[in-house]
Write a protein that holds these residues in place. Structure first.
Motif, PDB file in Angstrom:
ATOM      1  N   ALA A  58       0.629  -1.228  -0.285  1.00  0.00           N
ATOM      2  CA  ALA A  58       0.138  -0.039   0.027  1.00  0.00           C
ATOM      3  C   ALA A  58       0.587   0.924  -0.122  1.00  0.00           C
ATOM      4  CB  ALA A  58      -0.950  -0.491   1.097  1.00  0.00           C
ATOM      5  N   TYR A  59       1.700   1.074   0.844  1.00  0.00           N
ATOM      6  CA  TYR A  59       3.206   2.016   0.595  1.00  0.00           C
ATOM      7  C   TYR A  59       3.213   2.430  -0.177  1.00  0.00           C
ATOM      8  CZ  TYR A  59       3.036   2.297   5.842  1.00  0.00           C
ATOM      9  OH  TYR A  59       2.848   1.869   6.977  1.00  0.00           O
ATOM     10  N   ASP A  60       2.852   2.023  -1.648  1.00  0.00           N
ATOM     11  CA  ASP A  60       3.807   2.531  -3.159  1.00  0.00           C
ATOM     12  C   ASP A  60       3.058   2.706  -3.361  1.00  0.00           C
ATOM     13  OD1 ASP A  60       5.550   0.166  -3.026  1.00  0.00           O
ATOM     14  OD2 ASP A  60       4.809  -1.424  -4.125  1.00  0.00           O
ATOM     15  N   ARG A 108      20.847   4.388   5.542  1.00  0.00           N
ATOM     16  CA  ARG A 108      19.895   5.777   5.497  1.00  0.00           C
ATOM     17  C   ARG A 108      19.491   6.257   6.468  1.00  0.00           C
ATOM     18  NH1 ARG A 108      17.519   8.038   0.245  1.00  0.00           N
ATOM     19  NH2 ARG A 108      19.672   7.389  -0.450  1.00  0.00           N
ATOM     20  N   ARG A 109      19.388   5.051   7.601  1.00  0.00           N
ATOM     21  CA  ARG A 109      18.666   5.360   8.725  1.00  0.00           C
ATOM     22  C   ARG A 109      20.112   5.781  10.228  1.00  0.00           C
ATOM     23  NH1 ARG A 109      13.171   5.127  11.784  1.00  0.00           N
ATOM     24  NH2 ARG A 109      14.428   4.937  14.491  1.00  0.00           N
ATOM     25  N   LYS A 110      20.999   5.059   8.810  1.00  0.00           N
ATOM     26  CA  LYS A 110      22.498   5.352   9.837  1.00  0.00           C
ATOM     27  C   LYS A 110      23.151   6.444   9.526  1.00  0.00           C
ATOM     28  CE  LYS A 110      26.563   2.429  10.089  1.00  0.00           C
ATOM     29  NZ  LYS A 110      27.398   1.471   8.984  1.00  0.00           N
ATOM     30  N   ASN A 148      10.989   2.221  14.015  1.00  0.00           N
ATOM     31  CA  ASN A 148       9.643   3.106  14.507  1.00  0.00           C
ATOM     32  C   ASN A 148      10.394   4.969  14.227  1.00  0.00           C
ATOM     33  OD1 ASN A 148      12.185   4.085  15.770  1.00  0.00           O
ATOM     34  ND2 ASN A 148      11.807   3.760  18.020  1.00  0.00           N
ATOM     35  N   CYS A 149       9.798   5.904  15.257  1.00  0.00           N
ATOM     36  CA  CYS A 149       9.773   6.789  14.189  1.00  0.00           C
ATOM     37  C   CYS A 149      11.090   7.734  14.565  1.00  0.00           C
ATOM     38  CB  CYS A 149       8.403   7.891  14.838  1.00  0.00           C
ATOM     39  SG  CYS A 149       8.411   9.521  14.655  1.00  0.00           S
ATOM     40  N   ILE A 150      11.689   8.162  14.125  1.00  0.00           N
ATOM     41  CA  ILE A 150      12.834   8.815  14.143  1.00  0.00           C
ATOM     42  C   ILE A 150      13.142  10.301  14.217  1.00  0.00           C
ATOM     43  CG2 ILE A 150      13.538   9.650  11.643  1.00  0.00           C
ATOM     44  CD1 ILE A 150      16.407   8.896  12.025  1.00  0.00           C
TER      45      ILE A 150
HETATM   46  C1  HEM Z   1       3.229  13.330  16.973  1.00  0.00           C
HETATM   47  C2  HEM Z   1       3.991  13.276  15.520  1.00  0.00           C
HETATM   48  C3  HEM Z   1       4.739  12.005  15.366  1.00  0.00           C
HETATM   49  C4  HEM Z   1       4.037  10.707  14.860  1.00  0.00           C
HETATM   50  C5  HEM Z   1       2.498  10.433  16.211  1.00  0.00           C
HETATM   51  C6  HEM Z   1       4.568   9.927  14.489  1.00  0.00           C
HETATM   52  C7  HEM Z   1       4.494   9.358  13.667  1.00  0.00           C
HETATM   53  C8  HEM Z   1       5.141   7.702  13.244  1.00  0.00           C
HETATM   54  C9  HEM Z   1       4.462   6.342  12.356  1.00  0.00           C
HETATM   55  C10 HEM Z   1       3.271   5.960  13.273  1.00  0.00           C
HETATM   56  C11 HEM Z   1       6.177   6.182  11.981  1.00  0.00           C
HETATM   57  C12 HEM Z   1       5.980   4.684  12.243  1.00  0.00           C
HETATM   58  C13 HEM Z   1       5.473   4.584  10.295  1.00  0.00           C
HETATM   59  C14 HEM Z   1       5.059   3.428   9.718  1.00  0.00           C
HETATM   60  O1  HEM Z   1       5.550   2.526   9.926  1.00  0.00           O
HETATM   61  O2  HEM Z   1       4.073   3.553   9.059  1.00  0.00           O
HETATM   62  C15 HEM Z   1       6.701   6.990  11.877  1.00  0.00           C
HETATM   63  C16 HEM Z   1       7.927   7.138  10.989  1.00  0.00           C
HETATM   64  C17 HEM Z   1       8.713   8.269  10.294  1.00  0.00           C
HETATM   65  N1  HEM Z   1       8.504   9.435  10.606  1.00  0.00           N
HETATM   66 FE1  HEM Z   1       7.362  10.154  12.817  1.00  0.00          FE
HETATM   67  N2  HEM Z   1       5.412  10.840  13.504  1.00  0.00           N
HETATM   68  C18 HEM Z   1       5.669  12.324  14.332  1.00  0.00           C
HETATM   69  C19 HEM Z   1       6.905  13.009  14.068  1.00  0.00           C
HETATM   70  C20 HEM Z   1       7.722  12.812  13.252  1.00  0.00           C
HETATM   71  C21 HEM Z   1       8.465  14.292  13.192  1.00  0.00           C
HETATM   72  C22 HEM Z   1       8.158  15.245  13.425  1.00  0.00           C
HETATM   73  C23 HEM Z   1       9.698  13.497  11.935  1.00  0.00           C
HETATM   74  C24 HEM Z   1      10.788  13.903  11.518  1.00  0.00           C
HETATM   75  C25 HEM Z   1      10.884  15.057  11.927  1.00  0.00           C
HETATM   76  C26 HEM Z   1       9.182  12.235  11.909  1.00  0.00           C
HETATM   77  C27 HEM Z   1      10.365  11.419  10.734  1.00  0.00           C
HETATM   78  C28 HEM Z   1       9.591  10.315  10.585  1.00  0.00           C
HETATM   79  C29 HEM Z   1       9.794   8.980   9.795  1.00  0.00           C
HETATM   80  C30 HEM Z   1      11.349   9.957   8.422  1.00  0.00           C
HETATM   81  C31 HEM Z   1       9.763   8.157  10.019  1.00  0.00           C
HETATM   82  C32 HEM Z   1      10.257   6.910   9.157  1.00  0.00           C
HETATM   83  C33 HEM Z   1      11.632   6.334  10.222  1.00  0.00           C
HETATM   84  C34 HEM Z   1      11.567   5.209   8.874  1.00  0.00           C
HETATM   85  O3  HEM Z   1      11.073   4.037   8.579  1.00  0.00           O
HETATM   86  O4  HEM Z   1      13.226   4.377   9.345  1.00  0.00           O
HETATM   87  N3  HEM Z   1       8.298  11.776  11.852  1.00  0.00           N
HETATM   88  N4  HEM Z   1       5.898   8.540  12.512  1.00  0.00           N
END
Ligand code: HEM
Length: 504
Positions: free
Chosen positions: A115-117, A138-140, A448-450
């Motif tokens: 679905a993310y596609d 990229r994560r690193k 998890n969220c970075i």
């Molecule tokens: C309240 C605010 C936020 C919530 C609730 C949140 C929640 C999440 C969740 C649930 C994921 C996992 C998504 C998945 O697996 O489909 C995620 C991934 C991610 N988030 Fe957040 N996020 C928030 C804020 C942010 C912010 C401020 C940033 C960047 C400045 C950010 C950057 C990312 C990135 C880049 C990923 C992908 C990480 C990976 O797959 O390695 N998020 N976020």
């Protein structure tokens, strides 16, 4: 005589006619390869399934704003696990923390679902959507941009932008109801552009609506494609009105990020040795790495910038607005938070710093409780890498698994009166014995969220300034508010509030 077709009817007819032809052609081949999988999947309870369309027929007449409610009803009906078929693609939907642990607590099931596609034309193979070695590298590379010391520097930006927001709100006519959602959106967009990209966007003054509207068009279209099989084939989708709007918004988004990257490149080229030694932004790290890492081309940089601009402001805006909504309905708790903020400001001078943040414990609990009730990302999806056993059912490799974070956060075994806003659930003594996966607003495990620390800090600063300056009353209540999902969980009608300046 002319027959006037509404956009939806037109889209439905086009996609219906082509969709049926297209799906029929592939049906034979697909069923041949999925028979084994189908046997396993169909042992799991779920709604009645039709050939070609699967269980998606039920969505034919469900409006966008009702989709989330519709899926929640299904979760309630099947309690914990049910299967659905989006055309010929099986989905297993899970809503118990024990099941979330099986999916998230390992480095095997880290691939995002197919679905993310649909996000890829926009976010490409950025951190959110990529997988395998590419994702690991990229994560690193990007993790240091969220190092604690660097977050400390971002605090000054959060503080300055929050003060601009307050000035803007003070200038609004007193006692009138208005929608606060766009104000928070522009504030967090300005912050992510400045803190992560080094760019002064100033959308709080210039109201950058084109970019924000384009995001809403994208996220709506992407969700529709994820759940409605008749929108999935590109050649059908592109003929629909939704498809045309989607492509236009895509070019707006790419134009915006390309402009940001070239502006930052121009700034870097003018920097002296002294100024370039200053804190490096997330974008600077990417630009610098691209000089030696030839797998990081301009397009890769744009994909990451798109990913961080979206994730870095839209999720956060939703969280802040839901928190204001909840505090605007719980004035007693709002008053306690106000007192806490006022005490923290006593004898404090200058911008909010880490020490100050440490004093805002109740506010932090309010944000956590908000993310429990209204997680910005209410569903997280994965594509299984190998067969797993859940709840007595075998779920075969390659199946899409959807984790209903929103439902997990309301598990009555772990949260008494789960619908009640009660920040004290997050007092240390109350969380000690909780299941680790019963609270996962930032997901969990390796993917998890970075940006979670960044998000909590930014939310705290913006909310501290708003609540210190204004007493807020929400117009909608828990009963009237309609949470809708287009990837992000937002209130359908924005955030209508009235605000009353406090005497500082
Ligand atoms: C309240 C605010 C936020 C919530 C609730 C949140 C929640 C999440 C969740 C649930 C994921 C996992 C998504 C998945 O697996 O489909 C995620 C991934 C991610 N988030 Fe957040 N996020 C928030 C804020 C942010 C912010 C401020 C940033 C960047 C400045 C950010 C950057 C990312 C990135 C880049 C990923 C992908 C990480 C990976 O797959 O390695 N998020 N976020």
């Amino acid at each position: 005589m002319y027959i006037v077709l509404s956009c939806n009817t037109y889209d439905f007819l086009i996609s219906g006619i082509f969709g049926i032809c297209f799906l029929s052609l592939f049906y034979y081949f697909l069923t041949k390869t999925t028979n084994q999988v189908e046997t396993y999947i169909d042992k799991i309870p779920g709604p009645f399934k039709l050939p070609l369309i699967g269980t998606a027929y039920a969505l034919l007449f469900v409006k966008r704003e009702d989709f989330f409610k519709f899926m929640l009803k299904r979760c309630e009906r099947y309690s914990g696990i049910f299967r659905s078929w989006v055309g010929s693609t099986p989905h297993v939907n899970l809503s118990k923390p024990e099941y979330a642990e099986i999916i998230l607590n390992n480095s095997i099931h880290i691939d995002k679902s197919t679905a993310y596609d649909y996000l890829k034309p926009w976010l490409g193979e950025g951190l959110l959507t990529s997988t395998g070695r590419r994702w690991q590298n990229r994560r690193k590379l990007l993790t240091p941009s969220f190092h604690f010391r660097l977050l400390d520097d971002s605090l000054k930006i959060f503080d300055a932008k929050a003060q601009t927001l307050i000035q803007t709100l003070h200038a609004l006519p007193a006692a009138e109801v208005f929608d606060m959602y766009p104000y928070i959106t522009h504030c967090s967009l300005d912050i992510i552009c400045k803190a992560a990209m080094g760019i002064e966007l100033d959308s709080m003054n210039s109201q950058n609506e084109r970019y924000v509207d384009a995001i809403y068009t994208q996220t709506d279209a992407i969700l529709q494609r994820m759940i409605k099989p008749w929108f999935q084939p590109n050649f059908i989708f592109n003929l629909t009105q939704k498809g045309k709007r989607y492509h236009h918004s895509l070019s707006v988004l790419h134009e915006f990020t390309t402009r940001i990257i070239s502006e930052r490149r121009r700034q870097i080229s003018k920097m002296t040795n002294e100024t370039s030694a200053e804190k490096k932004t997330f974008l600077d790290i990417l630009i610098e790495a691209s000089k030696t890492d030839f797998t990081l081309c301009d397009d890769d940089i744009r994909q990451e910038v798109n990913t961080f601009l979206f994730e870095g402001h839209d999720t956060l805006t939703a969280a802040i607005c839901w928190c204001i909504f909840l505090l605007g309905n719980n004035l007693d708790i709002q008053d306690r938070v106000y007192e806490e903020i006022e005490n923290a400001f006593l004898n404090h001078e200058g911008p909010i710093d880490m020490e100050f943040m440490g004093k805002l414990r109740l506010l932090e609990r309010c944000i956590k409780e908000t993310l429990r009730l209204y997680p910005s990302v209410p569903i997280v999806a994965r594509r299984l890498q190998k067969d797993i056993d859940i709840g007595g059912y075998v779920i075969p490799a390659s199946t899409t698994v959807n984790l209903y974070v929103y439902v997990i956060h309301r598990d009555p075994r772990y949260y008494s009166n789960p619908e009640v806003f009660n920040p004290d659930r997050f007092l240390p003594e109350n969380i000690r014995d909780k299941h680790h996966y019963v609270y996962i607003p930032f997901s969990a495990g390796p993917r998890n969220c970075i940006g979670q620390k960044y998000a909590m800090m930014e939310a705290k600063v913006i909310l501290a300034y708003i609540l210190r300056n204004f007493k807020i009353k929400a117009v909608e209540t828990k009963k009237t508010v309609r949470p809708v999902i287009d990837l992000i969980l937002r209130p359908l009608n924005g955030l209508p509030v009235s605000i009353e300046p406090r005497n500082l």
